[in-house]
Write a protein that holds these residues in place. Sequence first.
Motif, PDB file in Angstrom:
ATOM      1  N   PHE A  97     -31.193  30.494 -15.920  1.00 15.83           N
ATOM      2  CA  PHE A  97     -30.566  29.206 -16.208  1.00 15.83           C
ATOM      3  C   PHE A  97     -31.606  28.087 -16.169  1.00 15.83           C
ATOM      4  O   PHE A  97     -32.450  28.049 -15.270  1.00 15.83           O
ATOM      5  CB  PHE A  97     -29.455  28.901 -15.200  1.00 15.83           C
ATOM      6  CG  PHE A  97     -28.416  29.973 -15.089  1.00 15.83           C
ATOM      7  CD1 PHE A  97     -27.432  30.104 -16.051  1.00 15.83           C
ATOM      8  CD2 PHE A  97     -28.443  30.873 -14.024  1.00 15.83           C
ATOM      9  CE1 PHE A  97     -26.477  31.097 -15.949  1.00 15.83           C
ATOM     10  CE2 PHE A  97     -27.497  31.869 -13.920  1.00 15.83           C
ATOM     11  CZ  PHE A  97     -26.507  31.988 -14.888  1.00 15.83           C
ATOM     12  N   ASN A  98     -31.527  27.177 -17.089  1.00 20.53           N
ATOM     13  CA  ASN A  98     -32.456  26.049 -17.162  1.00 20.53           C
ATOM     14  C   ASN A  98     -31.886  24.868 -16.378  1.00 20.53           C
ATOM     15  O   ASN A  98     -31.424  23.878 -16.941  1.00 20.53           O
ATOM     16  CB  ASN A  98     -32.704  25.659 -18.623  1.00 20.53           C
ATOM     17  CG  ASN A  98     -33.751  24.557 -18.738  1.00 20.53           C
ATOM     18  OD1 ASN A  98     -34.586  24.391 -17.859  1.00 20.53           O
ATOM     19  ND2 ASN A  98     -33.682  23.806 -19.824  1.00 20.53           N
ATOM     20  N   ILE A  99     -31.910  25.001 -15.049  1.00 24.50           N
ATOM     21  CA  ILE A  99     -31.426  23.916 -14.195  1.00 24.50           C
ATOM     22  C   ILE A  99     -32.504  23.564 -13.186  1.00 24.50           C
ATOM     23  O   ILE A  99     -33.402  24.357 -12.899  1.00 24.50           O
ATOM     24  CB  ILE A  99     -30.108  24.273 -13.476  1.00 24.50           C
ATOM     25  CG1 ILE A  99     -30.307  25.490 -12.553  1.00 24.50           C
ATOM     26  CG2 ILE A  99     -29.007  24.549 -14.473  1.00 24.50           C
ATOM     27  CD1 ILE A  99     -29.082  25.812 -11.729  1.00 24.50           C
ATOM     28  N   SER A 100     -32.410  22.386 -12.612  1.00 21.61           N
ATOM     29  CA  SER A 100     -33.450  21.918 -11.690  1.00 21.61           C
ATOM     30  C   SER A 100     -33.295  22.581 -10.317  1.00 21.61           C
ATOM     31  O   SER A 100     -32.183  22.989  -9.945  1.00 21.61           O
ATOM     32  CB  SER A 100     -33.367  20.399 -11.527  1.00 21.61           C
ATOM     33  OG  SER A 100     -32.251  20.061 -10.724  1.00 21.61           O
ATOM     34  N   PRO A 101     -34.392  22.677  -9.556  1.00 20.61           N
ATOM     35  CA  PRO A 101     -34.312  23.226  -8.194  1.00 20.61           C
ATOM     36  C   PRO A 101     -33.345  22.452  -7.304  1.00 20.61           C
ATOM     37  O   PRO A 101     -32.727  23.037  -6.414  1.00 20.61           O
ATOM     38  CB  PRO A 101     -35.744  23.101  -7.674  1.00 20.61           C
ATOM     39  CG  PRO A 101     -36.603  23.036  -8.887  1.00 20.61           C
ATOM     40  CD  PRO A 101     -35.775  22.339  -9.930  1.00 20.61           C
ATOM     41  N   LEU A 102     -33.194  21.159  -7.560  1.00 24.00           N
ATOM     42  CA  LEU A 102     -32.295  20.346  -6.743  1.00 24.00           C
ATOM     43  C   LEU A 102     -30.847  20.796  -6.912  1.00 24.00           C
ATOM     44  O   LEU A 102     -30.088  20.895  -5.940  1.00 24.00           O
ATOM     45  CB  LEU A 102     -32.429  18.864  -7.108  1.00 24.00           C
ATOM     46  CG  LEU A 102     -31.546  17.895  -6.307  1.00 24.00           C
ATOM     47  CD1 LEU A 102     -31.858  17.985  -4.814  1.00 24.00           C
ATOM     48  CD2 LEU A 102     -31.735  16.469  -6.812  1.00 24.00           C
ATOM     49  N   ILE A 103     -30.443  21.094  -8.150  1.00 20.74           N
ATOM     50  CA  ILE A 103     -29.075  21.558  -8.399  1.00 20.74           C
ATOM     51  C   ILE A 103     -28.839  22.883  -7.688  1.00 20.74           C
ATOM     52  O   ILE A 103     -27.789  23.100  -7.069  1.00 20.74           O
ATOM     53  CB  ILE A 103     -28.819  21.708  -9.918  1.00 20.74           C
ATOM     54  CG1 ILE A 103     -28.979  20.363 -10.616  1.00 20.74           C
ATOM     55  CG2 ILE A 103     -27.434  22.292 -10.163  1.00 20.74           C
ATOM     56  CD1 ILE A 103     -28.020  19.295 -10.147  1.00 20.74           C
ATOM     57  N   THR A 104     -29.827  23.793  -7.779  1.00 22.56           N
ATOM     58  CA  THR A 104     -29.712  25.078  -7.079  1.00 22.56           C
ATOM     59  C   THR A 104     -29.563  24.851  -5.583  1.00 22.56           C
ATOM     60  O   THR A 104     -28.719  25.478  -4.926  1.00 22.56           O
ATOM     61  CB  THR A 104     -30.963  25.948  -7.337  1.00 22.56           C
ATOM     62  OG1 THR A 104     -31.066  26.236  -8.721  1.00 22.56           O
ATOM     63  CG2 THR A 104     -30.865  27.264  -6.565  1.00 22.56           C
TER      64      THR A 104
END
Length: 429
Positions: A111-118
């Motif tokens: 998934f192309n999401i930021s580490p902060l969202i994870t």
Amino acid sequence: MKFNNESLIVGFALFALFFGAGNLILPPFLGFLAGSEWYLVALGFIISAVGLPLLGIFAHARLQGSMFSFAEKISPIFSMIFCVLIYIIVIALPSPRTAAVTHEIAIAPFFNISPLITSIGYFLLVFIFVIKRSTVINNIGKYLTPAILILLLAIIFSGFFTEYKPMSTNLAELPILLGFFEGYQTFDAIAALVVGGVIIISVKLKGYSSTIEIRQLISSAAVLAGLSLLLVYGGLIFNGALVNSEFPQDVTRTELLLGISLLNLGGVAQVCLAILVALACFTTAVGIVTGTADFMAERIKKPHVYSITVIMACVVGIAVGALSVNAIIEIALPVLLLIYPLTIVLILLNVMPINFRTKFIMKAVVIATLIFSLPDALKYVISEELFANIQLYIPLSEYGLGWVIPATLAFFGSYFYEKSISNRSPQTE
């Protein structure tokens, strides 16, 4: 030592609480560096990442209190400072690192999401899992650990039947010491003090009240957890050694773990590894947050302290967990070099017979350890050149073990001094 269904559940839970981010990504990299001398690096790693943590759990089984009990005999103030420092470290470093590893291995490839969202999603799940205290250990031991072990064994044993290029020679100097110090990065000796308290409280919540029964249950669970860790670490290190001709020398820890999984499991590797990483990291974060909240609730004894601590720990986890794994490891190194020697000597002292852990002996050993471990830590913070010169005069300091001889001398010196005083006392009366 008795083994039953309860000790199996607690042992599985203990394994999962220990087995987290560092435990998964560090052993294969050690094997990769050691090559044909993988067994030497495995020996060093097992001493610091299995032996010391198990001794910590055995000490907890004897003391049956919290982490505060480990240093209380030295001084209640010192013990409180030590405990607070440990809990700050585990909340600020290894707990967020589990989120960072989860993002790099389990989320980013898909998934192309930021580490902060994870990190936000990850610690929201940790909060949900931890907030109901009475079910934590059962849920880990019954459901999460079996899934972790199945996936781990699939990766490890498939490597035994995969063909690789011939194993190269050792790429590291002093492989035993390399393994020993890399075991620091698992945080497991420190984790033993944290999760040991979690296990004590959980066992009491199950209805156990007899000191002997609690000691037997925790000791047997620790043996089961230790054997599981031994099997898994040995397998991961050996797999890393098998592939050390397959990857460039500058491969990162996470890249190597993913590469081994792809070679061993093929197309399903990424999915299996993603699930494994998420579960292994998650259980460790749960143990750290639960242990910290338990300690604060025990010391403050006010309503909602447990819940407030859980919330604060998760917020810190979100912030630091958005950093990279390597960045967190670099931050952790000087802190570990200072606190780990203290943790080791407190564990060793608390598993000894009572006449070897008097207040005087414990004070002498702890003071010597603290003084002579300072140069190892401060050279990374203040001036490497200045403290490197100081280390020239401290035996074993070049290996990061400058505290060992002074602590040993302090132990024997204080023991024989006390013994001589006690022998003279009757004659002077």
